[in-house]
Scaffold this active site. Sequence first.
Site, PDB file in Angstrom:
ATOM      1  CE1 TYR A  96      -3.029  -3.030   0.313  1.00 15.94           C
ATOM      2  CE2 TYR A  96      -3.332  -2.624   2.578  1.00 15.94           C
ATOM      3  CZ  TYR A  96      -3.492  -3.248   1.525  1.00 15.94           C
ATOM      4  OH  TYR A  96      -4.441  -4.488   1.593  1.00 15.94           O
TER       5      TYR A  96
ATOM      6  CG  HIS B   1      -1.110  -8.872   0.169  1.00 17.34           C
ATOM      7  ND1 HIS B   1      -0.427  -7.738   0.032  1.00 17.34           N
ATOM      8  CD2 HIS B   1      -2.221  -8.644   0.023  1.00 17.34           C
ATOM      9  CE1 HIS B   1      -1.334  -6.778  -0.031  1.00 17.34           C
ATOM     10  NE2 HIS B   1      -2.343  -7.553  -0.201  1.00 17.34           N
TER      11      HIS B   1
END
Length: 323
Positions: free
Chosen positions: A54, A138
């Site tokens: 992010y 992830h």
Amino acid sequence: MRTLGRSGVEVTPLGFGAAPLGNLYTPLDDEQAAQAVRAAWQRGIRYFDTAPHYGLGLSERRLGAALRPYDRARYTLSTKVGRRLEPADGTGDDLAHAFAVPATHRRVWDFSADGVRRSLEASLTRLGTDRVDVVYLHDPDDHAEQAFREGYPALEKLRAEGVVGAIGAGMNQTAMLTRFVRDTDVDVVLCAGRYTLLDQSAGTELLPAAAERGVSVVLGGVFNSGLLADPRPGATYDYSRAPEELLDRALRMQALAERHGTTLRAAALAFAAAHPAVAGLLVGPRSAAEVHDCADQFATPVPAEFWRESRESGLLPREEGPS
């Protein structure tokens, strides 16, 4: 608070997803980010989730800074592994990955045991903390072999050593998450966008398997990246322009919700939270105002008649959603 599997790690039913703090789509400044986290704390949110992905680490740095004034024992923090950040020449931006930040680093897919540990150590530095409570693999979609053979055992070892409290995987699909639930000893899986008013695919195998195995599910993307928050022409669904058929369905649901004295946002949150396998939801507010709105909507009752009429009209399958 709800416990993740058998881990002892607890989360609040409503959590803060910090992807927007990494300048998802458009920039926001440090103070806006801090205000959003402060508003979340004010509203009783005690679960915060982030990832190196992010904003090339920006989300982790901002979240860590915003949480620093609070007692570390009073909140749950999760991050993710699988994309290591390596320095780059810094020219250009990261908008190809949806983050409005300079391209100071590049992502390197790495689900090796060494990569997992290196990624976690770097995350701890960016967060400015000595521990995280939950670590997720992830998006291992295209790296299944390494994720199961090396990445997952590395997380299991970190849990056994007491470095982290709970381990899992986070993805936008259900098939591999179901495999994690059935074939490993994960505590939790994070599933984005697959159990919503518009997509109930997680309800077919993933959620029943999790309930059977005692694995918790955290749901993200309950607004399907925007369509269920504000259905209008040009709204996004799973990060792309919403198809007309789904836009029409969302608008019909919105009208039905309003007719029953509630909102589509409240219904979207209530639907996702109602499944017994679900421990919590992650929302991704960009501002303090959005935090307060999410908390207000989460607390807004959704009448039983809304669910009944949704099923009878075909807007929801007859077997899905609250009674």
